[in-house]
Design a protein around this motif. Structure first.
Motif, PDB file in Angstrom:
ATOM      1  N   THR A   1       0.831  -1.206   0.000  1.00 44.75           N
ATOM      2  CA  THR A   1       0.000   0.000   0.000  1.00 44.75           C
ATOM      3  C   THR A   1       0.865   1.256   0.000  1.00 44.75           C
ATOM      4  N   GLN A   2       2.082   1.160   0.515  1.00 40.55           N
ATOM      5  CA  GLN A   2       2.998   2.303   0.585  1.00 40.55           C
ATOM      6  C   GLN A   2       3.360   2.851  -0.785  1.00 40.55           C
ATOM      7  N   LEU A   3       3.189   2.058  -1.850  1.00 41.27           N
ATOM      8  CA  LEU A   3       3.491   2.557  -3.196  1.00 41.27           C
ATOM      9  C   LEU A   3       2.513   3.650  -3.614  1.00 41.27           C
ATOM     10  N   GLY A   4       1.423   3.787  -2.904  1.00 42.62           N
ATOM     11  CA  GLY A   4       0.500   4.894  -3.146  1.00 42.62           C
ATOM     12  C   GLY A   4       1.096   6.243  -2.788  1.00 42.62           C
ATOM     13  N   LYS A   5       2.226   6.251  -2.090  1.00 39.37           N
ATOM     14  CA  LYS A   5       2.908   7.502  -1.732  1.00 39.37           C
ATOM     15  C   LYS A   5       3.740   8.061  -2.882  1.00 39.37           C
ATOM     16  N   LEU A   6       3.866   7.317  -3.977  1.00 39.85           N
ATOM     17  CA  LEU A   6       4.661   7.760  -5.120  1.00 39.85           C
ATOM     18  C   LEU A   6       3.843   8.720  -5.981  1.00 39.85           C
ATOM     19  N   ILE A   7       3.348   9.767  -5.362  1.00 39.00           N
ATOM     20  CA  ILE A   7       2.351  10.637  -6.000  1.00 39.00           C
ATOM     21  C   ILE A   7       2.905  11.474  -7.147  1.00 39.00           C
ATOM     22  N   GLN A   8       4.214  11.546  -7.316  1.00 35.03           N
ATOM     23  CA  GLN A   8       4.788  12.275  -8.456  1.00 35.03           C
ATOM     24  C   GLN A   8       4.973  11.389  -9.679  1.00 35.03           C
ATOM     25  N   MET A   9       4.726  10.094  -9.534  1.00 33.14           N
ATOM     26  CA  MET A   9       4.923   9.169 -10.640  1.00 33.14           C
ATOM     27  C   MET A   9       3.930   9.455 -11.766  1.00 33.14           C
ATOM     28  N   SER A  10       4.468   9.620 -12.982  1.00 35.00           N
ATOM     29  CA  SER A  10       3.601   9.916 -14.121  1.00 35.00           C
ATOM     30  C   SER A  10       3.669   8.855 -15.213  1.00 35.00           C
ATOM     31  N   THR A  11       4.747   8.097 -15.289  1.00 31.55           N
ATOM     32  CA  THR A  11       4.860   7.049 -16.309  1.00 31.55           C
ATOM     33  C   THR A  11       5.621   5.846 -15.756  1.00 31.55           C
ATOM     34  N   GLY A  12       5.335   4.692 -16.309  1.00 27.11           N
ATOM     35  CA  GLY A  12       6.137   3.521 -16.065  1.00 27.11           C
ATOM     36  C   GLY A  12       6.015   2.847 -14.719  1.00 27.11           C
ATOM     37  N   PHE A  13       4.838   2.377 -14.396  1.00 28.20           N
ATOM     38  CA  PHE A  13       4.618   1.585 -13.180  1.00 28.20           C
ATOM     39  C   PHE A  13       4.289   0.184 -13.653  1.00 28.20           C
ATOM     40  N   ALA A  14       5.279  -0.717 -13.639  1.00 36.40           N
ATOM     41  CA  ALA A  14       5.089  -2.035 -14.251  1.00 36.40           C
ATOM     42  C   ALA A  14       5.398  -3.162 -13.275  1.00 36.40           C
ATOM     43  N   PHE A  15       4.376  -3.939 -12.987  1.00 30.43           N
ATOM     44  CA  PHE A  15       4.500  -5.135 -12.155  1.00 30.43           C
ATOM     45  C   PHE A  15       3.907  -6.320 -12.908  1.00 30.43           C
ATOM     46  N   ILE A  16       4.166  -6.418 -14.185  1.00 29.79           N
ATOM     47  CA  ILE A  16       3.580  -7.426 -15.060  1.00 29.79           C
ATOM     48  C   ILE A  16       4.268  -8.773 -14.848  1.00 29.79           C
ATOM     49  N   SER A  17       3.490  -9.845 -14.889  1.00 29.97           N
ATOM     50  CA  SER A  17       4.024 -11.211 -14.804  1.00 29.97           C
ATOM     51  C   SER A  17       4.984 -11.378 -13.631  1.00 29.97           C
ATOM     52  N   SER A  18       4.543 -11.005 -12.462  1.00 29.65           N
ATOM     53  CA  SER A  18       5.423 -11.047 -11.299  1.00 29.65           C
ATOM     54  C   SER A  18       4.888 -11.907 -10.167  1.00 29.65           C
ATOM     55  N   SER A  19       3.836 -12.677 -10.400  1.00 30.76           N
ATOM     56  CA  SER A  19       3.267 -13.587  -9.401  1.00 30.76           C
ATOM     57  C   SER A  19       2.703 -12.892  -8.166  1.00 30.76           C
ATOM     58  N   LEU A  20       2.347 -11.629  -8.295  1.00 30.25           N
ATOM     59  CA  LEU A  20       1.748 -10.917  -7.168  1.00 30.25           C
ATOM     60  C   LEU A  20       0.330 -11.396  -6.958  1.00 30.25           C
ATOM     61  N   SER A  21      -0.118 -11.378  -5.725  1.00 26.77           N
ATOM     62  CA  SER A  21      -1.449 -11.888  -5.410  1.00 26.77           C
ATOM     63  C   SER A  21      -2.227 -10.883  -4.576  1.00 26.77           C
ATOM     64  N   MET A  22      -3.440 -11.254  -4.269  1.00 28.63           N
ATOM     65  CA  MET A  22      -4.368 -10.469  -3.459  1.00 28.63           C
ATOM     66  C   MET A  22      -4.986  -9.344  -4.287  1.00 28.63           C
ATOM     67  N   ALA A  23      -5.535  -8.362  -3.613  1.00 22.89           N
ATOM     68  CA  ALA A  23      -6.244  -7.271  -4.268  1.00 22.89           C
ATOM     69  C   ALA A  23      -5.293  -6.128  -4.634  1.00 22.89           C
TER      70      ALA A  23
END
Length: 115
Positions: A62-84
């Motif tokens: 949930t802490q990644l929600g603090k990256l409020i200046q991020m405008s491009t390139g947030f990629a967690f594709i095909s990484s076996s992440l689970s949950m909501a």
């Protein structure tokens, strides 16, 4: 460090690079374990948090929600992440292009906060 067959875990100390504003590319490696919550300390990160195609486990912090200046390139594709998908990611209101979470084990609906 993109596409280098790196193996191990993502060091929590990377969160101490708080002044880094762009280009955090660890995609297409063999990194494993959970995504460190400390990455949420990269509050100046404007682009390029690429962690796709690794062997990550657990949830998206949930802490990644603090990256409020991020405008491009947030990629967690095909990484076996689970949950909501955390609703806190809805705070990334500057995001203009490439927000990728596909090919994971995510469950539940897409939060309305992601608009």
């Amino acid at each position: 460090l993109y596409k280098n067959s790196l193996s191990s875990t993502i060091p929590t100390q990377l969160g101490q690079l708080g002044q880094m504003s762009s280009g955090f590319y660890l995609g297409v490696n063999r990194l494993s374990s959970a995504v460190p919550t400390e990455l949420g300390q990269l509050v100046r990160m404007g682009s390029g948090l690429w962690l796709q195609s690794n062997y990550l486990s657990s949830t998206i912090p949930t802490q990644l929600g603090k990256l409020i200046q991020m405008s491009t390139g947030f990629a967690f594709i095909s990484s076996s992440l689970s949950m909501a998908i955390p609703t806190e990611l809805g705070q990334l209101v500057q995001m203009r292009s490439y927000f990728g979470l596909q090919s994971n084990l995510l469950s539940s609906a897409i939060p309305t906060q992601l608009g």
